[in-house]
Scaffold this active site. Structure first.
Site, PDB file in Angstrom:
ATOM      1  CG  HIS A  87     -15.036  -1.017  -6.619  1.00 42.83           C
ATOM      2  ND1 HIS A  87     -16.098  -1.310  -5.789  1.00 42.83           N
ATOM      3  CD2 HIS A  87     -14.052  -0.561  -5.797  1.00 42.83           C
ATOM      4  CE1 HIS A  87     -15.778  -1.044  -4.546  1.00 42.83           C
ATOM      5  NE2 HIS A  87     -14.546  -0.586  -4.523  1.00 42.83           N
ATOM      6  CG  ASP A 133      -2.309   0.615   0.873  1.00 47.70           C
ATOM      7  OD1 ASP A 133      -2.323   1.727   0.292  1.00 47.70           O
ATOM      8  OD2 ASP A 133      -3.341   0.009   1.192  1.00 47.70           O
TER       9      ASP A 133
END
EC number: 2.1.1.-
Length: 340
Positions: free
Chosen positions: A245, A207
Protein backbone atom coordinates in the site's frame (compact mmCIF):
# COMPACT_ATOMS: atom_id res chain seq x y z
CA UNK A 1 -36.26 18.40 1.22
CA UNK A 2 -38.51 18.49 4.27
CA UNK A 3 -37.70 20.36 7.46
CA UNK A 4 -36.69 17.20 9.30
CA UNK A 5 -34.30 16.19 6.51
CA UNK A 6 -32.84 19.69 6.37
CA UNK A 7 -32.30 19.73 10.13
CA UNK A 8 -30.63 16.31 9.97
CA UNK A 9 -28.38 17.49 7.14
CA UNK A 10 -27.35 20.57 9.09
CA UNK A 11 -26.64 18.46 12.16
CA UNK A 12 -24.43 16.20 10.04
CA UNK A 13 -22.61 19.25 8.67
CA UNK A 14 -22.00 20.49 12.23
CA UNK A 15 -20.64 17.07 13.16
CA UNK A 16 -18.20 17.19 10.24
CA UNK A 17 -17.10 20.66 11.29
CA UNK A 18 -16.27 19.44 14.78
CA UNK A 19 -14.87 16.11 13.63
CA UNK A 20 -11.33 17.06 14.62
CA UNK A 21 -12.50 17.50 18.23
CA UNK A 22 -13.26 13.78 18.49
CA UNK A 23 -9.71 12.90 17.48
CA UNK A 24 -8.30 15.51 19.85
CA UNK A 25 -10.33 14.37 22.86
CA UNK A 26 -9.57 10.68 22.33
CA UNK A 27 -5.87 11.48 21.88
CA UNK A 28 -5.96 13.41 25.16
CA UNK A 29 -7.76 10.56 26.93
CA UNK A 30 -5.04 8.14 25.80
CA UNK A 31 -2.31 10.54 26.95
CA UNK A 32 -4.04 10.74 30.35
CA UNK A 33 -4.24 6.91 30.34
CA UNK A 34 -7.99 7.01 31.01
CA UNK A 35 -8.70 3.78 29.04
CA UNK A 36 -5.95 1.96 30.97
CA UNK A 37 -7.13 3.30 34.33
CA UNK A 38 -10.73 2.19 33.71
CA UNK A 39 -9.54 -1.21 32.49
CA UNK A 40 -7.12 -1.85 35.34
CA UNK A 41 -9.63 -0.74 37.98
CA UNK A 42 -12.00 -3.49 36.89
CA UNK A 43 -15.12 -1.77 38.27
CA UNK A 44 -16.92 1.58 37.86
CA UNK A 45 -14.72 4.45 39.01
CA UNK A 46 -15.92 7.73 40.49
CA UNK A 47 -15.20 11.03 38.78
CA UNK A 48 -13.35 12.26 41.88
CA UNK A 49 -11.10 9.18 41.95
CA UNK A 50 -10.44 9.45 38.22
CA UNK A 51 -9.72 13.15 38.64
CA UNK A 52 -7.09 12.40 41.29
CA UNK A 53 -5.54 9.70 39.12
CA UNK A 54 -5.14 11.86 36.00
CA UNK A 55 -4.57 15.25 37.66
CA UNK A 56 -7.42 17.05 35.89
CA UNK A 57 -9.98 19.16 37.82
CA UNK A 58 -13.33 17.35 38.18
CA UNK A 59 -15.35 20.02 36.37
CA UNK A 60 -13.17 19.78 33.28
CA UNK A 61 -12.83 16.01 33.42
CA UNK A 62 -16.61 15.63 33.69
CA UNK A 63 -17.03 17.37 30.34
CA UNK A 64 -14.38 15.18 28.74
CA UNK A 65 -15.99 12.03 30.13
CA UNK A 66 -19.41 13.17 28.93
CA UNK A 67 -17.96 13.52 25.42
CA UNK A 68 -16.22 10.13 25.61
CA UNK A 69 -19.40 8.48 26.87
CA UNK A 70 -21.38 9.93 23.95
CA UNK A 71 -18.92 8.25 21.59
CA UNK A 72 -18.89 4.94 23.44
CA UNK A 73 -15.37 5.34 24.84
CA UNK A 74 -16.66 5.10 28.40
CA UNK A 75 -19.93 4.19 30.08
CA UNK A 76 -21.70 6.18 32.77
CA UNK A 77 -23.02 3.93 35.52
CA UNK A 78 -25.31 4.38 38.49
CA UNK A 79 -23.81 5.90 41.63
CA UNK A 80 -23.82 3.86 44.85
CA UNK A 81 -26.67 4.70 47.25
CA UNK A 82 -26.12 7.98 49.04
CA UNK A 83 -23.49 9.26 46.58
CA UNK A 84 -23.92 12.06 44.07
CA UNK A 85 -20.62 11.57 42.24
CA UNK A 86 -20.51 10.40 38.63
CA UNK A 87 -19.23 6.88 37.99
CA UNK A 88 -17.68 5.55 34.79
CA UNK A 89 -16.80 2.09 33.53
CA UNK A 90 -14.82 0.79 30.58
CA UNK A 91 -16.37 -0.29 27.28
CA UNK A 92 -15.19 -2.54 24.47
CA UNK A 93 -14.06 0.60 22.64
CA UNK A 94 -12.05 1.92 25.59
CA UNK A 95 -10.37 -1.50 25.95
CA UNK A 96 -9.30 -1.18 22.31
CA UNK A 97 -7.65 2.15 23.19
CA UNK A 98 -5.39 0.83 25.96
CA UNK A 99 -1.61 0.76 25.62
CA UNK A 100 -1.60 -2.97 24.93
CA UNK A 101 -4.15 -2.55 22.16
CA UNK A 102 -4.57 0.24 19.57
CA UNK A 103 -3.84 3.15 21.92
CA UNK A 104 -0.38 3.91 20.53
CA UNK A 105 -1.57 3.80 16.91
CA UNK A 106 -4.51 6.13 17.58
CA UNK A 107 -2.19 8.43 19.51
CA UNK A 108 0.09 8.68 16.48
CA UNK A 109 -2.77 9.63 14.16
CA UNK A 110 -3.93 12.29 16.59
CA UNK A 111 -0.42 13.67 17.06
CA UNK A 112 0.45 14.29 13.42
CA UNK A 113 -0.27 17.83 12.32
CA UNK A 114 2.20 18.73 9.56
CA UNK A 115 1.33 19.21 5.88
CA UNK A 116 2.21 15.59 5.15
CA UNK A 117 -0.45 14.38 7.58
CA UNK A 118 -3.44 15.90 5.83
CA UNK A 119 -5.09 16.27 2.45
CA UNK A 120 -5.09 19.73 0.87
CA UNK A 121 -6.87 21.10 -2.19
CA UNK A 122 -3.55 22.06 -3.77
CA UNK A 123 -2.10 18.65 -3.08
CA UNK A 124 -5.05 16.92 -4.77
CA UNK A 125 -4.70 19.09 -7.88
CA UNK A 126 -0.99 18.38 -8.30
CA UNK A 127 0.13 15.60 -10.65
CA UNK A 128 3.71 15.77 -9.41
CA UNK A 129 5.22 13.79 -6.56
CA UNK A 130 5.76 16.47 -3.88
CA UNK A 131 9.28 17.30 -2.80
CA UNK A 132 10.31 18.26 0.70
CA UNK A 133 9.67 21.93 -0.03
CA UNK A 134 6.07 21.33 -1.10
CA UNK A 135 5.26 18.60 1.36
CA UNK A 136 6.80 20.31 4.32
CA UNK A 137 7.79 18.41 7.42
CA UNK A 138 6.04 17.59 10.63
CA UNK A 139 8.17 18.89 13.53
CA UNK A 140 7.11 15.81 15.45
CA UNK A 141 9.33 13.64 13.24
CA UNK A 142 12.30 15.84 14.09
CA UNK A 143 11.77 14.94 17.75
CA UNK A 144 13.77 11.77 18.53
CA UNK A 145 11.57 11.00 21.54
CA UNK A 146 8.43 11.11 19.39
CA UNK A 147 10.02 8.97 16.68
CA UNK A 148 11.32 6.42 19.17
CA UNK A 149 8.31 6.20 21.44
CA UNK A 150 5.09 7.27 19.71
CA UNK A 151 5.80 6.31 16.09
CA UNK A 152 7.64 3.09 16.93
CA UNK A 153 5.03 2.02 19.45
CA UNK A 154 2.21 2.79 17.00
CA UNK A 155 3.71 0.69 14.23
CA UNK A 156 4.50 -2.11 16.67
CA UNK A 157 0.99 -2.22 18.12
CA UNK A 158 -0.57 -2.29 14.63
CA UNK A 159 1.72 -5.12 13.52
CA UNK A 160 1.22 -7.06 16.75
CA UNK A 161 -2.59 -6.94 16.52
CA UNK A 162 -2.66 -7.85 12.84
CA UNK A 163 -0.19 -10.70 13.32
CA UNK A 164 -2.31 -12.03 16.18
CA UNK A 165 -5.33 -11.94 13.85
CA UNK A 166 -3.36 -13.87 11.22
CA UNK A 167 -2.29 -16.52 13.75
CA UNK A 168 -5.81 -16.88 15.13
CA UNK A 169 -7.73 -16.92 11.86
CA UNK A 170 -5.24 -18.31 9.34
CA UNK A 171 -3.34 -20.97 11.23
CA UNK A 172 -4.10 -23.66 8.67
CA UNK A 173 -2.33 -21.59 6.02
CA UNK A 174 1.04 -22.30 7.64
CA UNK A 175 0.76 -26.09 7.57
CA UNK A 176 3.55 -27.59 5.51
CA UNK A 177 5.42 -24.28 5.25
CA UNK A 178 9.11 -24.97 5.79
CA UNK A 179 10.44 -21.48 5.19
CA UNK A 180 8.92 -18.01 5.06
CA UNK A 181 10.52 -14.71 4.11
CA UNK A 182 8.98 -11.52 5.50
CA UNK A 183 9.72 -8.80 2.94
CA UNK A 184 10.09 -5.44 4.64
CA UNK A 185 10.04 -7.26 7.96
CA UNK A 186 11.83 -4.50 9.90
CA UNK A 187 13.26 -5.84 13.18
CA UNK A 188 11.43 -9.16 12.94
CA UNK A 189 8.61 -8.74 15.46
CA UNK A 190 5.95 -10.16 13.13
CA UNK A 191 8.15 -13.04 12.00
CA UNK A 192 9.14 -13.78 15.59
CA UNK A 193 5.47 -14.13 16.54
CA UNK A 194 4.81 -16.43 13.58
CA UNK A 195 7.82 -18.66 14.28
CA UNK A 196 6.82 -18.92 17.93
CA UNK A 197 3.28 -19.94 16.94
CA UNK A 198 4.44 -22.27 14.15
CA UNK A 199 7.91 -23.45 15.26
CA UNK A 200 8.48 -25.67 12.22
CA UNK A 201 8.91 -22.56 10.05
CA UNK A 202 12.38 -21.19 9.27
CA UNK A 203 11.93 -17.43 9.24
CA UNK A 204 13.85 -15.02 7.02
CA UNK A 205 13.45 -11.32 7.79
CA UNK A 206 14.35 -9.28 4.70
CA UNK A 207 14.85 -5.53 4.81
CA UNK A 208 17.23 -2.75 3.85
CA UNK A 209 20.82 -2.98 5.15
CA UNK A 210 20.42 -0.02 7.52
CA UNK A 211 17.39 -1.71 9.12
CA UNK A 212 18.92 -5.18 9.39
CA UNK A 213 22.06 -3.68 10.96
CA UNK A 214 20.02 -2.57 13.99
CA UNK A 215 18.04 -5.80 14.42
CA UNK A 216 18.58 -7.92 17.52
CA UNK A 217 18.91 -11.72 17.25
CA UNK A 218 15.62 -13.63 17.30
CA UNK A 219 15.17 -17.36 17.79
CA UNK A 220 14.26 -19.05 14.53
CA UNK A 221 14.74 -15.88 12.47
CA UNK A 222 17.56 -15.14 10.02
CA UNK A 223 18.09 -11.51 8.99
CA UNK A 224 19.00 -10.83 5.36
CA UNK A 225 19.75 -7.39 3.88
CA UNK A 226 18.78 -6.30 0.39
CA UNK A 227 16.25 -4.50 -1.81
CA UNK A 228 12.89 -6.02 -2.74
CA UNK A 229 13.11 -4.21 -6.09
CA UNK A 230 16.19 -6.25 -6.99
CA UNK A 231 15.64 -9.71 -5.50
CA UNK A 232 13.93 -11.63 -2.70
CA UNK A 233 15.43 -14.60 -0.79
CA UNK A 234 14.05 -17.98 -1.82
CA UNK A 235 11.43 -19.56 0.46
CA UNK A 236 8.27 -21.65 0.40
CA UNK A 237 6.22 -18.56 1.18
CA UNK A 238 6.89 -14.85 0.73
CA UNK A 239 4.94 -12.47 2.97
CA UNK A 240 4.27 -8.78 2.36
CA UNK A 241 2.58 -7.12 5.33
CA UNK A 242 1.78 -3.38 5.13
CA UNK A 243 4.17 -3.09 2.18
CA UNK A 244 2.34 -2.79 -1.12
CA UNK A 245 0.00 0.00 0.00
CA UNK A 246 3.06 2.28 0.08
CA UNK A 247 3.72 1.93 -3.64
CA UNK A 248 2.25 2.68 -7.08
CA UNK A 249 0.74 -0.08 -9.21
CA UNK A 250 3.87 -0.33 -11.37
CA UNK A 251 6.13 -0.52 -8.33
CA UNK A 252 3.88 -3.18 -6.77
CA UNK A 253 4.05 -5.23 -9.97
CA UNK A 254 7.86 -5.07 -9.88
CA UNK A 255 7.94 -6.14 -6.22
CA UNK A 256 5.50 -8.99 -6.83
CA UNK A 257 7.55 -10.25 -9.78
CA UNK A 258 10.61 -10.51 -7.52
CA UNK A 259 8.50 -12.35 -4.93
CA UNK A 260 7.18 -14.75 -7.58
CA UNK A 261 10.75 -15.57 -8.61
CA UNK A 262 11.58 -16.52 -5.00
CA UNK A 263 8.93 -19.24 -4.48
CA UNK A 264 8.50 -22.77 -5.90
CA UNK A 265 6.25 -22.71 -8.96
CA UNK A 266 4.15 -25.72 -7.95
CA UNK A 267 3.87 -25.32 -4.19
CA UNK A 268 4.80 -21.74 -3.34
CA UNK A 269 2.61 -18.76 -2.56
CA UNK A 270 2.84 -15.08 -1.76
CA UNK A 271 0.90 -13.82 1.25
CA UNK A 272 -0.19 -10.18 1.04
CA UNK A 273 -1.60 -8.57 4.17
CA UNK A 274 -3.17 -5.22 3.33
CA UNK A 275 -6.58 -3.58 3.34
CA UNK A 276 -9.13 -4.22 0.59
CA UNK A 277 -11.57 -1.43 -0.21
CA UNK A 278 -15.05 -2.39 -1.41
CA UNK A 279 -15.90 -0.88 -4.80
CA UNK A 280 -18.78 1.16 -3.34
CA UNK A 281 -16.90 2.13 -0.18
CA UNK A 282 -19.19 0.00 1.97
CA UNK A 283 -18.30 -3.19 3.82
CA UNK A 284 -17.98 -4.45 7.38
CA UNK A 285 -17.28 -2.58 10.61
CA UNK A 286 -13.78 -1.67 9.39
CA UNK A 287 -15.02 0.05 6.19
CA UNK A 288 -14.69 3.62 7.47
CA UNK A 289 -11.21 2.98 8.88
CA UNK A 290 -10.09 1.48 5.57
CA UNK A 291 -11.32 4.54 3.68
CA UNK A 292 -9.52 6.78 6.17
CA UNK A 293 -6.33 4.77 5.78
CA UNK A 294 -6.60 5.09 1.99
CA UNK A 295 -6.82 8.89 2.21
CA UNK A 296 -3.90 8.88 4.66
CA UNK A 297 -1.78 6.91 2.20
CA UNK A 298 -2.64 9.42 -0.52
CA UNK A 299 -1.36 12.20 1.73
CA UNK A 300 1.84 10.61 2.99
CA UNK A 301 2.96 8.51 0.01
CA UNK A 302 1.37 10.33 -2.97
CA UNK A 303 1.10 7.16 -5.11
CA UNK A 304 0.40 4.64 -2.37
CA UNK A 305 -3.18 3.51 -1.76
CA UNK A 306 -5.49 0.88 -0.35
CA UNK A 307 -6.81 -1.17 -3.26
CA UNK A 308 -10.16 -2.58 -4.32
CA UNK A 309 -10.65 -6.21 -5.37
CA UNK A 310 -10.43 -5.10 -8.99
CA UNK A 311 -7.17 -3.22 -8.41
CA UNK A 312 -5.61 -6.17 -6.59
CA UNK A 313 -6.68 -8.48 -9.42
CA UNK A 314 -5.00 -6.18 -11.94
CA UNK A 315 -1.57 -5.96 -10.29
CA UNK A 316 -1.50 -9.68 -9.47
CA UNK A 317 -2.32 -10.59 -13.07
CA UNK A 318 0.29 -8.16 -14.40
CA UNK A 319 2.87 -9.69 -12.05
CA UNK A 320 2.18 -13.13 -13.51
CA UNK A 321 0.11 -14.81 -10.82
CA UNK A 322 -2.42 -17.32 -12.16
CA UNK A 323 -4.89 -17.05 -9.27
CA UNK A 324 -5.44 -15.51 -5.86
CA UNK A 325 -7.69 -16.16 -2.86
CA UNK A 326 -8.81 -13.59 -0.28
CA UNK A 327 -8.98 -14.70 3.35
CA UNK A 328 -10.92 -12.79 6.02
CA UNK A 329 -8.76 -12.52 9.15
CA UNK A 330 -11.30 -10.40 11.07
CA UNK A 331 -9.11 -7.30 10.99
CA UNK A 332 -8.73 -4.01 9.13
CA UNK A 333 -6.59 -5.91 6.64
CA UNK A 334 -7.34 -9.01 4.60
CA UNK A 335 -4.91 -11.78 3.67
CA UNK A 336 -4.43 -12.49 -0.03
CA UNK A 337 -2.90 -15.79 -1.13
CA UNK A 338 -1.33 -15.39 -4.59
CA UNK A 339 -0.22 -18.44 -6.57
CA UNK A 340 2.30 -18.48 -9.45
Amino acid sequence: MGRDEEAAARAEAWNHGFGFIKTSVIKTAIELEIPDILHNHGAPLSLSALSSAVGVPPDRLHRIMRFLTHHGVSKKTASPPGESDYYYAETAVSRSLTKDNLGAFVLLQGAQRGPSACITAQGLKSRERPGVEELGSDPLYEDPIFTKMVFRDAMACHARLTTSAVIENYGEGFRGVGSLVDVGGSYGMTLGMLVEAFPWIRGICYDLPQVVAKAKPLHGVEFVAGSMFESVPEADVVMLMFVLHNWSDNECIDILKRCKEAIPRETGKVMIIDAIIEEDGEGDEFAEARLGLDVTMMAVTFEGKERTHREWAFILKEAGFRKYVVKNIKALESLIEAYP
